[in-house]
Design a protein around this motif. Structure first.
Motif, PDB file in Angstrom:
ATOM      1  N   PHE A 113     -13.693  -2.135  -0.326  1.00  0.00           N
ATOM      2  CA  PHE A 113     -14.842  -1.715  -1.121  1.00  0.00           C
ATOM      3  C   PHE A 113     -15.156  -0.240  -0.877  1.00  0.00           C
TER       4      PHE A 113
ATOM      5  N   SER B 277     -13.828 -11.563 -14.616  1.00  0.00           N
ATOM      6  CA  SER B 277     -13.403 -10.164 -14.637  1.00  0.00           C
ATOM      7  C   SER B 277     -13.221  -9.636 -16.051  1.00  0.00           C
TER       8      SER B 277
ATOM      9  N   THR C  89     -10.130  -6.622  -3.847  1.00  0.00           N
ATOM     10  CA  THR C  89     -11.314  -7.160  -3.177  1.00  0.00           C
ATOM     11  C   THR C  89     -11.709  -8.497  -3.790  1.00  0.00           C
ATOM     12  N   THR C  90     -11.693  -8.575  -5.120  1.00  0.00           N
ATOM     13  CA  THR C  90     -12.026  -9.829  -5.803  1.00  0.00           C
ATOM     14  C   THR C  90     -11.035 -10.924  -5.441  1.00  0.00           C
TER      15      THR C  90
ATOM     16  N   SER D 282     -15.934  -7.491 -17.362  1.00  0.00           N
ATOM     17  CA  SER D 282     -16.154  -6.149 -16.817  1.00  0.00           C
ATOM     18  C   SER D 282     -15.770  -5.047 -17.799  1.00  0.00           C
TER      19      SER D 282
ATOM     20  N   GLU E 134     -12.416   1.985  -2.353  1.00  0.00           N
ATOM     21  CA  GLU E 134     -12.552   2.050  -3.822  1.00  0.00           C
ATOM     22  C   GLU E 134     -13.487   3.183  -4.234  1.00  0.00           C
TER      23      GLU E 134
ATOM     24  N   TRP F  29     -10.395  -2.441  -6.106  1.00  0.00           N
ATOM     25  CA  TRP F  29     -11.427  -3.239  -6.765  1.00  0.00           C
ATOM     26  C   TRP F  29     -10.910  -4.654  -7.062  1.00  0.00           C
TER      27      TRP F  29
ATOM     28  N   ALA G 209      -7.877   3.027  -6.808  1.00  0.00           N
ATOM     29  CA  ALA G 209      -9.225   2.458  -6.757  1.00  0.00           C
ATOM     30  C   ALA G 209      -9.282   1.143  -7.521  1.00  0.00           C
TER      31      ALA G 209
ATOM     32  N   GLN H  50     -19.510  -6.146   2.874  1.00  0.00           N
ATOM     33  CA  GLN H  50     -19.187  -4.991   2.049  1.00  0.00           C
ATOM     34  C   GLN H  50     -20.199  -3.865   2.245  1.00  0.00           C
TER      35      GLN H  50
ATOM     36  N   TYR I  65     -24.996  -7.268  -7.068  1.00  0.00           N
ATOM     37  CA  TYR I  65     -23.810  -7.630  -6.299  1.00  0.00           C
ATOM     38  C   TYR I  65     -23.952  -9.019  -5.685  1.00  0.00           C
TER      39      TYR I  65
ATOM     40  N   ALA J  63      -8.236  -2.823 -13.289  1.00  0.00           N
ATOM     41  CA  ALA J  63      -8.546  -3.759 -12.205  1.00  0.00           C
ATOM     42  C   ALA J  63      -8.489  -5.234 -12.628  1.00  0.00           C
TER      43      ALA J  63
END
Length: 297
Positions: free
Chosen positions: A83, A254, A173-174, A257, A86, A170, A166, A194, A238, A109
């Motif tokens: 995180f 996702s 991390t997911t 996003s 990123e 990202w 980055a 995080q 978050y 991402a």
């Protein structure tokens, strides 16, 4: 006790994701406003530091134990490090490439999430039509921001590579949260990892990158923008996002996003007088169609 997992997004999940994307788009405007008085990476570090204090108060009030041994430490520290990396890569990369160009590379991402979870979590696999939906949604990003793409010069290639890295951080991390012990701990603990790691890492990273830090005497609007990011974005939104990941398919979430930069463009035009590209309407249609294809039963 592990939370109940859903195989599809219900109305609640879709409504929450729409709201989150709008908030994250508005956050792009808030960050630009705060940039006038606080350097970007330091701003991200201060945001995490303020939010982790707020989270500690919240968990104390709710009786949530953050420091019990539950086997999530290694994954949590890794997620926090990714995180932090990123954000450092995003802000550093923007020194080499324009923001409108960076968006295209950063929003690869969701493909990282889809490809990794396809192999790691059978329940997250997308069929051909869903994969086409992901491509269509990304096509919307290209339509909205693609007029800034051209063959890169040397500096832009460096920036483009940083933004791609980055995006990997990202998406990674997911994937890590979805496939590790973090998937079964409380969302507040995942967020604590995080925020805590990034609060420690980003301020020193700001110094290493040569940022100015606090610029002059920041205006009241700068501090209000930072406070809004602390309370609404880094804490509330978050926490909601991690709650969603723990219960719904991450690949389908996702896909939403892709709406974030489009909301950011609209809020930028409304609040900052920024230019809207001619393809925004078509971009919204493509992203909406892509989300529908990814999430249809």
């Amino acid at each position: 006790m592990s939370p109940q997992r859903h195989t599809h997004l219900d109305a609640l999940a879709m409504a929450l994701m729409m709201g989150l994307c709008a908030l994250w788009g508005l956050n792009q405007v808030a960050a630009k406003v705060a940039n006038a008085g606080i350097s970007p990476v330091l701003q991200a570090g201060l945001r995490s530091a303020g939010s982790v204090l707020l989270l500690l108060v919240w968990c104390r009030f709710r009786g949530v134990r953050l420091f019990d041994a539950d086997g999530s430490l290694a994954a949590g520290l890794a997620a926090g490090a990714m995180f932090s990396a990123e954000f450092a890569l995003i802000y550093w990369g923007l020194e080499f490439t324009p923001a409108s160009r960076a968006v295209v590379f950063l929003y690869t991402a969701p493909f990282v999430v889809a490809l990794c979870l396809h192999w790691l979590v059978p329940a997250e696999r997308l069929n051909r039509m869903q994969s086409l939906g992901l491509i269509a949604a990304f096509g919307g990003i290209l339509l909205a921001f693609g007029d800034n793409l051209s063959l890169p010069d040397g500096r832009q290639m460096i920036g483009d590579a940083m933004l791609l890295a980055a995006a990997v951080m990202w998406g990674g991390t997911t994937v890590l949260i979805r496939t590790s012990r973090l998937s079964s701990v409380r969302p507040s603990k995942t967020l604590f990892y995080q925020l805590g790691v990034s609060a420690l890492v980003l301020p020193p990273a700001s110094l290493l990158l040569g940022e100015t830090g606090i610029i002059g005497q920041p205006s009241t609007l700068v501090w209000v923008s930072l406070a809004g990011q602390i309370v609404v974005v880094a804490f509330a939104s978050y926490l909601t996002w991690f709650w969603l990941i723990s219960r719904y398919p991450a690949t389908r979430l996702s896909a939403f996003s892709f709406l974030t930069p489009l909301f950011g463009m609209m809020f930028g035009a409304w609040l900052l007088g920024e230019r809207i590209t001619w393809g925004l309407g078509g971009a919204m249609a493509l992203v909406a169609a892509g989300i529908w294809l990814v999430n249809r039963k």
